[in-house]
Design a protein around this motif. Structure first.
Motif, short mmCIF file in Angstrom:
data_model
loop_
_atom_site.label_atom_id
_atom_site.label_comp_id
_atom_site.label_asym_id
_atom_site.label_seq_id
_atom_site.Cartn_x
_atom_site.Cartn_y
_atom_site.Cartn_z
N ASP A 53 0.90 -1.09 0.05
CA ASP A 53 0.18 0.05 -0.19
C ASP A 53 0.91 1.24 0.03
N LYS A 55 0.35 4.25 0.08
CA LYS A 55 0.04 5.40 1.13
C LYS A 55 0.45 5.05 2.51
N ARG A 138 -6.17 -6.94 0.62
CA ARG A 138 -5.29 -6.43 -0.38
C ARG A 138 -4.98 -7.11 -1.38
N ASP A 151 -8.68 -0.22 -8.36
CA ASP A 151 -8.35 0.08 -6.86
C ASP A 151 -7.19 -0.87 -6.26
N TYR A 154 -3.83 0.29 -8.33
CA TYR A 154 -3.44 1.78 -8.25
C TYR A 154 -2.74 1.92 -6.78
N ARG A 155 -3.51 1.12 -5.89
CA ARG A 155 -3.20 1.30 -4.48
C ARG A 155 -1.47 0.84 -4.49
#
Ligand code: CCH
Length: 285
Positions: A53, A55, A138, A151, A154-155
């Motif tokens: 991830d 982020k 995930r 989704d 892109y994560r």
């Protein structure tokens, strides 16, 4: 012995060319699936890495948390214990290799030795304990479509072209009812890395399989080959479809794009030692 020698980091004490050769020797087994562990090694490398991830900068292959419960028990990882068990003797033989390096290198060996492109690879991942396991959910859900696939990828930091290239790995291997619930191979040569995922997807008429299992598709004339609902999204989604058509007609471009995207996948979230060399292993004869 000198103090300096004791301070050599573990990852530097491993001859990765030898590990590559030893993994390659583990591929063939006429009693396993279609005769090769290559496909399931590729899937292990992908699931070890695809939890990243961007982020939170968590997940990925760095800690090899896929080997610990609860991550090892996540539904998406069903059956990957088979690949880990096959590789375990090499962890015993090369005590200084990390599991993260071993699992990702096994993916490289799987791709290359089954006739795919060479894939750049670096060592230096260091294993983490179970408390670093990623939460369930995930990895992509095969029952869903293009929005979900985007989704998820892109994560991790991939774009549409890279996603379309990565899913071409579905030229390899098969689905197992006792692992994912889905059934069958994508094409007639599941132990050869080709661009057949794209050619089969485009050239066949895919119809829902008549069974009481989860919704999947089979080719209309024979019913011998399959597509997941998520695979079908690459045919129906216009932006994905551009790349599917490109890779179906141009195997070299597919190999180049797959090689770059797969190498990127295996490195997501990894902080490599500054002096970690990049390897490009020669496939064995
Ligand atoms: Fe995959 N994959 N995959 N896949 N996969 C399955 C099998 C393989 C999805 C679902 C499934 C990638 C992307 C996706 C491989 C490589 C990659 C199975 C059957 C499901 C379900 C598992 C079973 O029953 O054994 C979905 C959904 C996506 C994306 O949306 C990517 C990316 C890669 C690698 C780059 C390989 C190889 C297999 C065959 C494994 C085997 O054991 O034969």
């Amino acid at each position: 012995y000198s103090k300096q020698q004791d301070e050599t980091p573990a990852w530097k004490k491993v001859n990765y060319q030898n590990v590559y050769k030893d993994i390659a020797d583990l591929l063939e087994d006429e009693n396993y699936d279609d005769g090769s562990y290559g496909p399931v090694f590729v899937r292990l490398a992908w699931h070890a890495s695809g939890t990243y991830d961007k982020k939170t900068r968590t997940g990925g292959s760095a800690g090899a948390t896929i080997r610990h419960a609860p991550e090892s028990e996540h539904g998406a990882n069903a059956g990957l214990n088979v690949a880990r068990r096959r590789l375990e003797p090499l962890k015993q033989k090369y005590r200084n290799i990390s599991y993260g390096d071993l699992y990702t290198l096994a993916g490289v060996v799987g791709v290359q030795e089954l006739g795919g492109p060479t894939v750049q690879w670096r060592p230096g991942r260091s294993d983490k304990q179970a408390d670093a396991c990623t939460p369930d959910g995930r990895l992509p859900d095969a029952a869903q479509g293009a929005d979900h696939v985007r989704d998820i990828f892109y994560r991790m930091g991939f774009d549409d072209r890279e996603i379309a290239a990565l899913v071409g790995a579905h030229a390899l291997g098969r689905c197992h009812t006792y692992r994912s619930g889905f059934d069958g191979p994508w094409n007639a040569s599941p132990t050869v890395f080709t661009n057949f995922f794209y050619t089969e997807l485009l050239e066949n008429t895919w119809v829902p399989k008549k069974w009481d299992g989860p919704k999947q598709f089979v080719d209309k004339p024979t019913g011998a080959f399959m597509m997941l609902p998520a695979d079908m999204a690459f045919k129906t989604d216009p932006r994905f479809r551009t790349y599917i058509e490109l890779y179906a007609r141009d195997q070299d471009t597919f190999f180049n794009d797959f090689s770059a995207a797969f190498a990127k996948l295996l490195e997501l979230g990894v902080k490599f030692p500054e002096d970690a060399p990049t390897y490009r292993f020669k496939p064995l004869d």
